[in-house]
Design a protein around this motif. Structure first.
Motif, mmCIF file in Angstrom:
data_model
loop_
_atom_site.group_PDB
_atom_site.id
_atom_site.type_symbol
_atom_site.label_atom_id
_atom_site.label_comp_id
_atom_site.label_asym_id
_atom_site.label_seq_id
_atom_site.Cartn_x
_atom_site.Cartn_y
_atom_site.Cartn_z
ATOM 1 N N ASP A 258 -21.665 -0.379 17.888
ATOM 2 C CA ASP A 258 -22.275 -0.702 16.603
ATOM 3 C C ASP A 258 -22.185 0.529 15.706
ATOM 4 N N LEU A 259 -21.352 0.469 14.671
ATOM 5 C CA LEU A 259 -21.144 1.632 13.812
ATOM 6 C C LEU A 259 -22.417 2.053 13.079
ATOM 7 N N VAL A 260 -23.252 1.096 12.729
ATOM 8 C CA VAL A 260 -24.484 1.426 12.009
ATOM 9 C C VAL A 260 -25.491 2.082 12.946
ATOM 10 N N LYS A 261 -25.712 1.465 14.092
ATOM 11 C CA LYS A 261 -26.663 2.007 15.063
ATOM 12 C C LYS A 261 -26.218 3.360 15.601
ATOM 13 N N ASP A 262 -24.927 3.525 15.815
ATOM 14 C CA ASP A 262 -24.388 4.772 16.383
ATOM 15 C C ASP A 262 -24.074 5.821 15.312
ATOM 16 N N HIS A 263 -24.304 5.468 14.031
ATOM 17 C CA HIS A 263 -24.040 6.389 12.908
ATOM 18 C C HIS A 263 -22.572 6.815 12.843
ATOM 19 N N GLY A 264 -21.690 5.887 13.164
ATOM 20 C CA GLY A 264 -20.265 6.176 13.051
ATOM 21 C C GLY A 264 -19.519 5.979 14.358
ATOM 22 N N PRO A 265 -18.212 6.233 14.351
ATOM 23 C CA PRO A 265 -17.376 5.989 15.538
ATOM 24 C C PRO A 265 -17.379 7.119 16.557
ATOM 25 N N GLU A 266 -18.034 8.242 16.255
ATOM 26 C CA GLU A 266 -17.905 9.430 17.100
ATOM 27 C C GLU A 266 -18.321 9.183 18.548
ATOM 28 N N LYS A 267 -19.402 8.426 18.748
ATOM 29 C CA LYS A 267 -19.879 8.166 20.110
ATOM 30 C C LYS A 267 -18.802 7.449 20.938
ATOM 31 N N GLY A 268 -18.227 6.393 20.370
ATOM 32 C CA GLY A 268 -17.215 5.634 21.096
ATOM 33 C C GLY A 268 -15.959 6.449 21.349
ATOM 34 N N LEU A 269 -15.560 7.277 20.388
ATOM 35 C CA LEU A 269 -14.368 8.101 20.574
ATOM 36 C C LEU A 269 -14.595 9.154 21.648
ATOM 37 N N LYS A 270 -15.785 9.733 21.654
ATOM 38 C CA LYS A 270 -16.100 10.759 22.653
ATOM 39 C C LYS A 270 -16.062 10.175 24.065
ATOM 40 N N GLN A 271 -16.608 8.965 24.221
ATOM 41 C CA GLN A 271 -16.649 8.348 25.534
ATOM 42 C C GLN A 271 -15.263 7.913 26.015
ATOM 43 N N ASN A 272 -14.328 7.778 25.107
ATOM 44 C CA ASN A 272 -12.978 7.318 25.472
ATOM 45 C C ASN A 272 -11.912 8.356 25.139
ATOM 46 N N ARG A 273 -12.305 9.612 25.011
ATOM 47 C CA ARG A 273 -11.367 10.650 24.561
ATOM 48 C C ARG A 273 -10.266 10.939 25.576
ATOM 49 N N HIS A 274 -10.464 10.556 26.846
ATOM 50 C CA HIS A 274 -9.447 10.832 27.861
ATOM 51 C C HIS A 274 -8.485 9.665 28.063
ATOM 52 N N GLU A 275 -8.699 8.570 27.344
ATOM 53 C CA GLU A 275 -7.784 7.430 27.451
ATOM 54 C C GLU A 275 -6.458 7.777 26.782
ATOM 55 N N LYS A 276 -5.362 7.568 27.492
ATOM 56 C CA LYS A 276 -4.056 7.949 26.979
ATOM 57 C C LYS A 276 -3.368 6.826 26.204
ATOM 58 N N ASN A 277 -3.849 5.615 26.327
ATOM 59 C CA ASN A 277 -3.250 4.494 25.603
ATOM 60 C C ASN A 277 -4.379 3.592 25.127
ATOM 61 N N LEU A 278 -5.029 4.039 24.070
ATOM 62 C CA LEU A 278 -6.255 3.407 23.585
ATOM 63 C C LEU A 278 -5.959 2.559 22.353
ATOM 64 N N ARG A 279 -6.384 1.301 22.384
ATOM 65 C CA ARG A 279 -6.313 0.440 21.206
ATOM 66 C C ARG A 279 -7.728 0.214 20.688
ATOM 67 N N ILE A 280 -7.907 0.528 19.428
ATOM 68 C CA ILE A 280 -9.219 0.395 18.789
ATOM 69 C C ILE A 280 -9.170 -0.773 17.820
ATOM 70 N N ILE A 281 -10.168 -1.628 17.863
ATOM 71 C CA ILE A 281 -10.302 -2.714 16.907
ATOM 72 C C ILE A 281 -11.456 -2.381 15.977
ATOM 73 N N ALA A 282 -11.193 -2.341 14.675
ATOM 74 C CA ALA A 282 -12.218 -2.096 13.671
ATOM 75 C C ALA A 282 -12.601 -3.420 13.034
ATOM 76 N N CYS A 283 -13.867 -3.800 13.148
ATOM 77 C CA CYS A 283 -14.358 -5.057 12.578
ATOM 78 C C CYS A 283 -15.159 -4.736 11.315
ATOM 79 N N GLY A 284 -14.599 -5.074 10.175
ATOM 80 C CA GLY A 284 -15.259 -4.778 8.909
ATOM 81 C C GLY A 284 -14.265 -4.841 7.770
#
Length: 371
Positions: free
Chosen positions: A57-83
């Protein structure tokens, strides 16, 4: 399909093997404020399909940083942005800051939420499939440097976002977006329905139509336009637009194409007359060629582009310098505001890896160009 997601027996399997699971990961960022309050519905459905640990939740998490940090070691990451466009820019800016986009094979897809074409409550599983299988296409991202001028005075000039991916606009179009933005922020409960939002947008457009500042090209004298070292101010003054659009992608304003319009079948279908220079003067537009398209639009053309018309082609270029002599409404990727006198310099910053599905405008444009 090589995606690591949760299987959902009610929606059918995703045909994933254990070997595939380590090769590609999907996470989703949802802007709960986008799309006429659709965010919660989309959030819940995505959690059911790909697991709570993969939806943020971008609003609750105050941005994407939390999700990126938790997945920073993924070498083939697909991100879906809903908005909307602003949400996509938010995610891409966070990727820049985290320095993930260029080290790893990180790509971004979109589930658009808003007044235009996009998600309308259908089953999300085929959309996830399409984004998992979609081709990757590079998208130019443009830096906007703002500098004060002698007219600026002591007022400092800042932009809400100094990088854009899709478009910048000035004048009547940005004024309509700004008025709608103010109305929605002051009464958010009244803007929870997509159709009602369209009606409100239309009423605000009518109000702007009666504003004498945006009639008969009165804003043309507020600019000096330099494109790749060429002074295009005389052409701008001659066209006298009520709105000025700088476009990076072919799609604008809920799927219109103000640069090309639509291809008419025969002479009898020729509904619109174009008064700009011949097509041979311009290159085919692309979102990854390092060039922007500059278009002038009169008030009536803002409505006409939805019927297949196009604006007035002014120029294409890789470096744009725009000096503004008055305060004007401005919009960057769906974020409207008022900017004072200044000089803007637009240059390409980098490129993003975007997921292109078969039903997207980008895919259709690419196939058309190949033909």
């Amino acid at each position: 399909i090589t995606i690591r997601v949760k299987k959902n027996n009610n929606s059918g399997p995703l045909h994933i093997t254990e070997e595939d699971a380590d090769r590609l990961k999907i996470i989703v960022f949802v802007n709960m404020k986008s799309g006429g309050l659709q965010g919660q519905q989309v959030f819940d459905a995505l959690e059911a399909h790909i697991g709570k640990e993969n939806v943020y939740d971008l609003v609750k998490d105050h941005g994407p940083e939390k999700g990126l940090k938790q997945n920073r070691h993924e070498k083939n990451l697909r991100i879906i942005a809903c908005g909307g466009d602003g949400t996509v820019g938010w995610v891409l800016a966070a990727l820049d800051k985290a320095n993930m986009q260029y080290i790893h094979f990180v790509s971004v897809g979109i589930i658009p939420l808003g007044m235009g074409k996009g998600y309308h409550g259908e089953n999300l599983l085929p959309i996830i499939h399409a984004l998992a299988e979609g081709q990757i296409r590079l998208l130019d991202r443009w830096s906007v440097d703002v500098q004060p001028t002698s007219l600026t005075g002591d007022t400092s000039i800042t932009l809400p976002q100094p990088v854009f991916n899709n478009y910048i606009s000035f004048g009547a179009d940005a004024q309509i977006a700004l008025d709608f933005h103010k109305q929605r922020n002051s009464n958010p409960a009244l803007f929870g329905n997509r159709m009602c939002n369209k009606v409100a947008y239309g009423l605000i457009s009518t109000k702007t139509l009666l504003d004498r500042r945006y009639v008969c090209g009165n804003i043309a004298g507020d600019f000096q336009l330099i494109v790749d070292g060429r002074n295009m101010t005389k052409i701008l003054m001659k066209s006298r637009p009520d709105a000025l659009l700088i476009l990076n992608i072919s799609s604008y304003a809920a799927g219109t194409n103000p640069w090309k319009g639509v291809k008419l079948l025969n002479a009898a279908d020729e509904l619109f007359q174009y008064n700009d220079v011949d097509d041979s003067e311009f290159r085919d537009p692309s979102c990854s060629d390092g060039y922007l398209e500059i278009i002038g639009l009169k008030q009536y053309e803002l409505a006409r582009i939805h019927a297949g018309g196009r604006g007035l082609r002014i120029a294409q270029g890789s470096e744009i310098k725009l000096k503004m002599f008055a305060s004007l409404p401005m919009e960057i990727d769906g974020e409207p505001f008022v900017i004072g006198p200044c000089q803007l310099t637009i240059t390409r910053q980098n490129q993003a890896r975007m997921i292109m599905t078969r039903d997207s405008n980008a895919y259709r444009q690419l196939q058309s160009n190949r033909v």
